[in-house]
Design an enzyme around this catalytic site. Structure first.
Site, short mmCIF file in Angstrom:
data_model
loop_
_atom_site.label_atom_id
_atom_site.label_comp_id
_atom_site.label_asym_id
_atom_site.label_seq_id
_atom_site.Cartn_x
_atom_site.Cartn_y
_atom_site.Cartn_z
N ASP A 1 67.40 -76.58 -12.51
CA ASP A 1 67.12 -75.80 -13.73
C ASP A 1 67.94 -76.30 -14.91
O ASP A 1 68.83 -77.13 -14.77
CB ASP A 1 67.37 -74.30 -13.47
CG ASP A 1 68.70 -74.04 -12.77
OD1 ASP A 1 69.58 -74.92 -12.80
OD2 ASP A 1 68.85 -72.95 -12.20
N ASN B 1 72.60 -61.47 -8.22
CA ASN B 1 71.37 -60.67 -8.16
C ASN B 1 70.33 -61.28 -7.21
O ASN B 1 69.20 -60.85 -7.16
CB ASN B 1 70.77 -60.50 -9.56
CG ASN B 1 70.26 -61.81 -10.15
OD1 ASN B 1 70.40 -62.87 -9.56
ND2 ASN B 1 69.65 -61.73 -11.32
N HIS C 1 69.18 -64.43 -7.31
CA HIS C 1 68.30 -65.50 -7.81
C HIS C 1 68.63 -66.83 -7.15
O HIS C 1 69.75 -67.08 -6.73
CB HIS C 1 68.33 -65.59 -9.35
CG HIS C 1 69.57 -66.16 -9.95
ND1 HIS C 1 69.96 -65.90 -11.24
CD2 HIS C 1 70.53 -66.99 -9.45
CE1 HIS C 1 71.08 -66.55 -11.51
NE2 HIS C 1 71.45 -67.21 -10.45
N GLU D 1 64.41 -65.20 -11.08
CA GLU D 1 65.08 -63.91 -11.16
C GLU D 1 64.29 -62.86 -10.39
O GLU D 1 63.08 -63.01 -10.19
CB GLU D 1 65.19 -63.50 -12.65
CG GLU D 1 65.99 -64.46 -13.52
CD GLU D 1 67.50 -64.28 -13.38
OE1 GLU D 1 68.00 -64.02 -12.26
OE2 GLU D 1 68.19 -64.43 -14.40
#
Ligand code: PGA
Length: 239
Positions: A67, A136, A138, A143
């Site tokens: 990414d 979280n 990801h 996400e």
């Protein structure tokens, strides 16, 4: 999932580096998927050390990163391209033309996602993908959501990710709000996955991952469906 528990961050970094090195030795023109973040930094230092000692060569290796922030210039010191040069590529014998990061300066992010997907396919797919995990859940910048996107795409970052990433910026308002990321499908096409997890703040993430369920609101749980995942973690994430 094969799980390797390490005493501390240094041991995790060395174990992970040895796994990557073994794969490169077995296939010198390996297509290696890479990740940014604090977790793999120590592994990159170990790989650079092996290269400098003449134990491992990256001459024929091709890398593809997961990414990149969007928009961001590759030369910006907050870009993931800059991170990869500083932590790995500037210290090893890789041909930089064979290192790929989504282009944060692309005028059309959708076209860039398509180009990146084609690039991975033209390379014959990823042999080994290194992954971290967000608090979280990801992976890459996929996400938590009710739907996960398969291909490389531009995405909005969640508040939790912006907050986690703000430690690298002067102020939270400086943190980019969007990113280009490989999708869940791009990650899943990797033949092998090396998942690295370290630090007590990832404990809840690890228990969700090990529950042996899948939940798109916790994207890392999707890894329970992949046939070849090795988790290398520090013991503190399992207590
Ligand atoms: P970290 O990031 O290694 O800096 O914790 C991992 C991630 O957000 O995927």
């Amino acid at each position: 999932m094969n799980i390797i528990v390490c005493r501390n961050y240094e041991e995790m970094s060395l174990r992970a580096a040895r796994i990557v090195a073994e794969q490169i030795k077995a296939k010198p023109n390996l297509v290696l998927g890479l990740a940014t973040g604090s977790t793999p930094e120590g592994m990159y230092a170990q790989l650079a050390d092996m290269n400098q000692k003449g134990e491992l060569s990256f001459k024929e290796v091709t890398t593809v990163n997961l990414d990149e922030y969007y928009p961001i210039a590759p030369a910006n010191d907050q870009s993931y391209r800059y991170f990869m040069n500083r932590h790995l590529f500037d210290h090893i014998d890789i041909d930089k033309a064979n290192t790929h990061v989504p282009d944060g300066a692309a005028a059309d992010p959708a076209a860039e996602g398509k180009r990146y997907e084609e690039l991975i396919s033209d390379l014959g797919g990823i042999d080994l993908q290194v992954l971290g995990i967000g608090r979280n859940g990801h992976i890459g910048f996929n996400e938590p959501d009710s739907k996960l996107i398969l291909d490389t795409h531009v995405t909005d970052l969640t508040e939790s990710t912006i907050e986690a990433n703000s430690r690298f910026f002067a102020s939270p308002s400086d943190v980019p709000r969007r990113a280009l990321t490989m999708g869940i499908g791009s990650i899943f096409k990797a033949k092998k996955i090396l998942l690295m997890i370290s630090g007590v703040e990832k404990k809840a993430a690890v228990s969700a991952l090990l529950e042996r369920t899948v939940d798109t609101n916790f994207p890392a749980t999707m890894l329970n469906l992949h046939p070849d995942v090795t988790l290398v973690c520090t013991a503190d994430v399992l207590d």
